[in-house]
Design a protein around this motif. Structure first.
Motif, mmCIF file in Angstrom:
data_model
loop_
_atom_site.group_PDB
_atom_site.id
_atom_site.type_symbol
_atom_site.label_atom_id
_atom_site.label_comp_id
_atom_site.label_asym_id
_atom_site.label_seq_id
_atom_site.Cartn_x
_atom_site.Cartn_y
_atom_site.Cartn_z
ATOM 1 N N SER A 31 0.866 -1.174 0.012
ATOM 2 C CA SER A 31 -0.092 0.126 -0.014
ATOM 3 C C SER A 31 1.119 1.365 0.136
ATOM 4 O O SER A 31 2.072 1.148 0.232
ATOM 5 N N THR A 32 0.245 2.222 -0.012
ATOM 6 C CA THR A 32 0.968 3.473 -0.140
ATOM 7 C C THR A 32 1.685 3.939 1.182
ATOM 8 O O THR A 32 2.757 4.249 1.280
ATOM 9 N N ARG A 33 0.902 3.596 2.018
ATOM 10 C CA ARG A 33 1.362 3.799 3.465
ATOM 11 C C ARG A 33 2.592 2.846 3.821
ATOM 12 O O ARG A 33 3.526 3.421 4.314
ATOM 13 N N GLU A 34 2.327 1.669 3.424
ATOM 14 C CA GLU A 34 3.466 0.688 3.584
ATOM 15 C C GLU A 34 4.587 0.994 2.805
ATOM 16 O O GLU A 34 6.055 1.012 3.494
ATOM 17 N N MET A 35 4.707 1.542 1.658
ATOM 18 C CA MET A 35 5.823 1.861 0.882
ATOM 19 C C MET A 35 6.290 3.297 1.473
ATOM 20 O O MET A 35 7.565 3.291 1.412
ATOM 21 N N ALA A 36 5.278 4.265 1.908
ATOM 22 C CA ALA A 36 6.003 5.362 2.587
ATOM 23 C C ALA A 36 6.898 4.985 3.561
ATOM 24 O O ALA A 36 8.047 5.585 3.838
ATOM 25 N N ALA A 37 6.429 4.352 4.354
ATOM 26 C CA ALA A 37 7.213 3.763 5.611
ATOM 27 C C ALA A 37 8.397 3.001 5.337
ATOM 28 O O ALA A 37 9.227 3.207 5.942
ATOM 29 N N ASP A 38 8.437 2.115 4.060
ATOM 30 C CA ASP A 38 9.567 1.391 4.019
ATOM 31 C C ASP A 38 10.703 2.463 3.169
ATOM 32 O O ASP A 38 11.974 2.301 3.516
ATOM 33 N N LEU A 39 10.181 3.529 2.558
ATOM 34 C CA LEU A 39 11.149 4.487 1.938
ATOM 35 C C LEU A 39 11.426 5.679 2.828
ATOM 36 O O LEU A 39 11.961 6.484 2.255
ATOM 37 N N ASP A 40 10.811 5.826 4.028
ATOM 38 C CA ASP A 40 10.760 7.004 4.895
ATOM 39 C C ASP A 40 10.486 8.402 3.983
ATOM 40 O O ASP A 40 11.131 8.939 3.987
ATOM 41 N N ALA A 41 9.418 7.960 3.302
ATOM 42 C CA ALA A 41 8.853 9.278 2.613
ATOM 43 C C ALA A 41 7.321 9.661 2.972
ATOM 44 O O ALA A 41 6.730 8.743 3.553
ATOM 45 N N ASP A 42 7.152 10.558 2.506
ATOM 46 C CA ASP A 42 5.494 11.044 2.781
ATOM 47 C C ASP A 42 4.498 10.250 1.812
ATOM 48 O O ASP A 42 4.911 10.323 0.614
ATOM 49 N N PRO A 43 3.438 9.837 2.344
ATOM 50 C CA PRO A 43 2.589 8.939 1.701
ATOM 51 C C PRO A 43 2.236 9.497 0.333
ATOM 52 O O PRO A 43 1.834 8.890 -0.693
#
Length: 85
Positions: A31-43
């Motif tokens: 998900s967007t949120r999961e990937m954002a957490a993985d990349l340390d980026a804003d969703p």
């Protein structure tokens, strides 16, 4: 400047997964949120990156269902040699 870098990072992950055989057309992506957490980026940046990949046909955005590997991503590149049968 970070948005294009995130889109490229996702593109490379997707293409590596396809090449390695760990991803196929129709597979669900994080998900967007999961990937954002993985990349340390804003969703929102990740959502924009997924939209860029969708415009390129690499992913499908399915409302309320998620992000999936697009059929175009799994298709062999034009001019690529077919595997011997």
């Amino acid at each position: 400047p970070r948005r294009p870098a995130i889109a490229e990072a996702l593109r490379h992950r997707l293409l590596r997964g396809l090449a390695a055989g760990t991803l196929r057309a129709g597979d669900r992506l994080p998900s967007t949120r999961e990937m954002a957490a993985d990349l340390d980026a804003d969703p929102r940046v990740v959502a924009d990156a997924y939209r860029v990949l969708a415009a390129d046909g690499l992913v499908e955005l399915r409302p309320r269902a998620g992000v999936f590997v697009g059929a175009a991503a799994a298709a062999p590149a034009p001019g690529a040699a077919a595997a011997p049968s």
